[in-house]
Design a protein around this motif. Structure first.
Motif, mmCIF file in Angstrom:
data_model
loop_
_atom_site.group_PDB
_atom_site.id
_atom_site.type_symbol
_atom_site.label_atom_id
_atom_site.label_comp_id
_atom_site.label_asym_id
_atom_site.label_seq_id
_atom_site.Cartn_x
_atom_site.Cartn_y
_atom_site.Cartn_z
ATOM 1 N N ILE A 233 95.372 115.896 39.194
ATOM 2 C CA ILE A 233 95.042 117.087 38.398
ATOM 3 C C ILE A 233 96.212 117.527 37.525
ATOM 4 O O ILE A 233 96.002 118.204 36.507
ATOM 5 C CB ILE A 233 94.594 118.259 39.293
ATOM 6 N N GLN A 234 97.438 117.153 37.905
ATOM 7 C CA GLN A 234 98.588 117.539 37.091
ATOM 8 C C GLN A 234 98.584 116.841 35.739
ATOM 9 O O GLN A 234 99.316 117.239 34.830
ATOM 10 C CB GLN A 234 99.888 117.230 37.847
ATOM 11 N N LYS A 235 97.758 115.811 35.586
ATOM 12 C CA LYS A 235 97.648 115.115 34.302
ATOM 13 C C LYS A 235 96.465 115.609 33.488
ATOM 14 O O LYS A 235 96.219 115.089 32.391
ATOM 15 C CB LYS A 235 97.523 113.608 34.551
ATOM 16 N N SER A 236 95.731 116.572 34.001
ATOM 17 C CA SER A 236 94.617 117.137 33.255
ATOM 18 C C SER A 236 95.155 117.993 32.112
ATOM 19 O O SER A 236 96.142 118.721 32.268
ATOM 20 C CB SER A 236 93.740 117.977 34.185
ATOM 21 N N ARG A 237 94.506 117.926 30.967
ATOM 22 C CA ARG A 237 94.978 118.691 29.807
ATOM 23 C C ARG A 237 94.789 120.186 30.006
ATOM 24 O O ARG A 237 95.541 120.995 29.465
ATOM 25 C CB ARG A 237 94.246 118.219 28.549
ATOM 26 N N ASN A 238 93.777 120.567 30.742
ATOM 27 C CA ASN A 238 93.524 121.963 31.078
ATOM 28 C C ASN A 238 93.058 122.016 32.524
ATOM 29 O O ASN A 238 92.591 121.019 33.078
ATOM 30 C CB ASN A 238 92.448 122.578 30.191
ATOM 31 N N PHE A 239 93.156 123.167 33.110
ATOM 32 C CA PHE A 239 92.635 123.361 34.469
ATOM 33 C C PHE A 239 92.085 124.778 34.540
ATOM 34 O O PHE A 239 92.748 125.729 34.114
ATOM 35 C CB PHE A 239 93.731 123.161 35.508
ATOM 36 N N PHE A 240 90.870 124.905 35.085
ATOM 37 C CA PHE A 240 90.199 126.196 35.144
ATOM 38 C C PHE A 240 89.880 126.546 36.593
ATOM 39 O O PHE A 240 89.404 125.700 37.356
ATOM 40 C CB PHE A 240 88.900 126.181 34.334
ATOM 41 N N SER A 241 90.133 127.790 36.928
ATOM 42 C CA SER A 241 89.730 128.344 38.224
ATOM 43 C C SER A 241 88.871 129.570 37.945
ATOM 44 O O SER A 241 89.278 130.469 37.198
ATOM 45 C CB SER A 241 90.954 128.736 39.051
ATOM 46 N N VAL A 242 87.678 129.603 38.524
ATOM 47 C CA VAL A 242 86.690 130.634 38.185
ATOM 48 C C VAL A 242 86.296 131.391 39.443
ATOM 49 O O VAL A 242 86.168 130.803 40.525
ATOM 50 C CB VAL A 242 85.438 129.990 37.554
ATOM 51 N N MET A 243 86.121 132.687 39.311
ATOM 52 C CA MET A 243 85.605 133.496 40.411
ATOM 53 C C MET A 243 84.679 134.553 39.857
ATOM 54 O O MET A 243 84.784 134.943 38.682
ATOM 55 C CB MET A 243 86.744 134.136 41.206
ATOM 56 N N LEU A 244 83.729 134.999 40.675
ATOM 57 C CA LEU A 244 82.781 136.034 40.274
ATOM 58 C C LEU A 244 83.289 137.396 40.700
ATOM 59 O O LEU A 244 83.784 137.565 41.814
ATOM 60 C CB LEU A 244 81.414 135.769 40.906
#
Length: 637
Positions: free
Chosen positions: A186-197
């Motif tokens: 995941i450290q090579k992902s261009r973006n990273f999203f964490s979502v919560m309601l």
């Protein structure tokens, strides 16, 4: 967890080091950048669709609700037996993981950092305990075995300790995380999203600028099938933590943007004076993935449910056929003639003691339907599927405490159980690697945020409680000074982390205790045999071998020092005997257990004059000469 600290999603850097469209925007993050980020988020979510469906289905299998996937729509009233063979396998794997709960030990890479390494070895476990990490480890291990991947989140929570802030370590839900499809790390992902309601009224209270701008966006987030009736589409909005990386000079900087819809709530890039080094100085997404069985092209793996659900399905389908046959034989059916003389309604009513018959009842008015019992081969097939499930999950009887024919000795059973747990040991090693990454992130957050000292209660080397004060001063970059007019730059203290099992299985404890007793019985801890014991240890391999070797070497060194001191004392006593005419050296040698005198001689004084024997017999020559000189000098002439 503080929402402001929760996000760590980052737009990344291409392998060539080129900056993507988001990173090229040097200005503040605004609605335009958020709209582009939202499009990337939707692309990531679409690429994760198959994984989310599998994770949700595996959760149903774990809850023994898998007949919802096995049954046909027209067969809602069919027999649906549920056996927990797969559940039992998962429970045993989880129990093995909890038996080997990890504990970190920090090792310095330079001698100057030994004190800080010892402090971190004592303080990091306290930080984990304050975060109820055992519960997080429990949840992460369960997700790992069920869904194939467990995830930790390691954040800085500014709301802790009355605003002083502290580290937060929590399990993360794989359904709420999104990364670039196709990456393994995941450290090579261009973006990273964490979502919560979040509830809309809570968001408006915290961010008044959202009033009148919130709609229902919760439907974009996949949800587990719950037993409670939870309406996630009503008065809830998605709060997105968008982490992205930017290349600044020769280093990668991590930034965070928190937004709802197109409204920016926080962006670290909008505050360059406050966050000159980005959100976290370590530059990593604050999530650690722990896959069970790794697959190419994904940071997630697959779990035991994916491996064994087919066997479990046919076990339950076989049990379904068996139970239907049992019920059919238990409640027989009949052929019934429409013009027959039997009152069918009364016949079917088991409460009726009498059944009315019109006229003479013929033999063909009611005819039992003959049902055939299932052949033994059907039972054998189901049992074979049970054995198959045990084999593919490594959950054999011996792993769960059972024995096989011929194994009756406790040592044999224990050895079989240890050999049968190699799959669990392999999984635990992978979990330890993930835990090591968690500890490294904790260390980096300490390095960045522990500017003010904190107080900790730790256990000292002797097991006694100690209260210590700790800050990041000892692990911050340290200037190396100027040598010959050249600035030597800064040195960052680095540590290696050794992971051991804090809680071990009863067998592991028994085996280690037995090994220690065997070492004692064979004289390994006899200081006179230190060299032989160390030579033997060189050919052995076991946990904490180096610690045992250090103890034996230390005992041997102390013994050599003691022997050297004894020889010096005897030499001094001999010199005193020569001048005073005493036999103190021999007496001292005898009290030391017959230690040989320097220069030769016998330390046995049982025949000396001082012990009731005749003078001169068994007497050291130096003592004898001294006695003769004294006698000659005092003899009358």
């Amino acid at each position: 967890m503080d929402n402001t600290m929760q996000s760590n999603m980052q737009p990344g850097v291409s392998p060539e080091g080129a900056v993507d469209g988001f990173q090229a925007l040097r200005k503040a993050i605004g609605p335009e950048q958020v709209r582009k980020a939202n499009q990337v988020f939707r692309d990531y979510k679409a690429g994760k669709k198959a994984l989310e469906e599998r994770v949700i289905q595996n959760e149903q299998w774990f809850k023994l609700r898998h007949w919802e996937y096995l049954r046909k729509q027209e067969d809602k009233d069919q027999v649906e037996p549920v056996s927990a063979w797969l559940f039992n396998s998962l429970a045993n794997k989880h129990a093995d993981a909890m038996d080997n709960f990890p504990s970190p030990n920090f090792l310095p890479r330079q001698k100057d950092d030994q004190e800080q390494a010892q402090m971190l070895s004592s303080i990091v476990p306290v930080i984990l305990q304050q975060n109820e990490f055992e519960e997080s480890y429990d949840t992460e291990a369960g997700d790992k075995f069920k869904e194939g991947t467990g995830v930790y989140g390691v954040f800085w929570d500014s709301s802790k300790l009355n605003g002083l802030g502290d580290i937060s370590v929590e399990p993360a839900d794989i359904l709420s995380l999104f990364w670039e499809p196709g990456v393994t790390d995941i450290q090579k992902s261009r973006n990273f999203f964490s979502v919560m309601l979040e509830d809309n009224d809570v968001l408006i209270a915290q961010y008044p600028q959202l009033d009148g701008k919130l709609g229902s966006t919760a439907s974009e987030l996949s949800q587990y099938i719950r037993e409670d009736n939870v309406d996630t589409n009503k008065n809830k909005s998605m709060v997105v933590d968008w982490y992205y990386k930017k290349r600044v000079g020769n280093r990668t900087v991590l930034h965070l943007c928190k937004y709802v819809g197109e409204e920016v709530l926080f962006a670290s890039e909008n505050e360059p004076d406050k966050y000159p080094d980005g959100w976290y100085e370590h530059g990593l997404y604050p999530f650690v993935f722990d896959p069970l069985f790794k697959v190419k092209g994904s940071p997630c793996g697959f779990g035991y449910i994916d491996v064994a659900k087919s066997a479990q399905e046919y076990i339950d389908r076989g049990n379904q056929g068996i139970m239907e046959n049992v019920l059919e034989n238990a409640s027989p059916r009949y052929f019934y003639r429409e013009d027959g003389a039997v009152n069918a309604k009364q016949f079917l009513d088991r409460k009726q003691k009498l059944v009315k018959v019109d006229g003479n009842m013929g033999q063909d008015s009611l005819l039992p339907i003959q049902s055939k019992p299932l052949p033994e081969s059907v039972i054998a097939v189901v049992n074979n599927k049970i054995e198959e499930l045990k084999e593919v999950t490594g959950n054999r009887d011996v792993s769960t405490g059972g024995t096989t024919a011929g194994a009756t000795a406790a040592s044999a059973i224990a050895a079989m159980q240890e050999a049968g747990s190699k799959l669990s040991r392999d999984s635990n090693k992978a979990s330890y690697r993930a835990f090591r990454k968690v500890c490294k992130m904790i260390t980096e957050l300490i390095r960045q945020f522990y500017e003010l000292p904190r107080y900790f209660r730790i256990l000292g080397a002797d097991g006694a409680e100690q209260f210590v004060k700790f800050s990041n001063q000892g692990i911050r970059p340290q200037h190396q000074g100027v040598v010959a007019g050249v600035d030597m730059g800064y040195r960052v203290p680095e540590f290696d982390i050794e992971i051991t099992a804090q809680k071990q299985s009863p067998y592991s404890k028994m085996a280690q205790n037995e090994m220690a007793l065997q070492f004692y019985g064979h004289g390994f801890f006899n200081p006179q045999l230190a060299d032989q014991a160390l030579a033997c240890l060189d050919m052995m391999d076991f946990d904490r071998k180096q610690f045992v070797a250090q103890k034996i070497a230390a005992n041997g060194g102390m013994y050599q020092q003691m022997m050297a001191m004894q020889q010096q004392m005897l030499m001094m006593a001999q010199r005193l005997d020569m001048h005073e005419g005493t036999n103190m050296a021999q007496q001292m040698a005898a009290s030391m257990g017959g230690v040989p005198l320097p220069g030769g001689g016998n330390a046995d004084l049982s025949q000396t004059e001082g012990l009731g024997g005749k003078a001169g017999i068994g007497e050291h020559h130096s003592t004898k000469n001294a006695r003769q000189r004294v006698a000659e000098s005092t003899a009358p002439t």
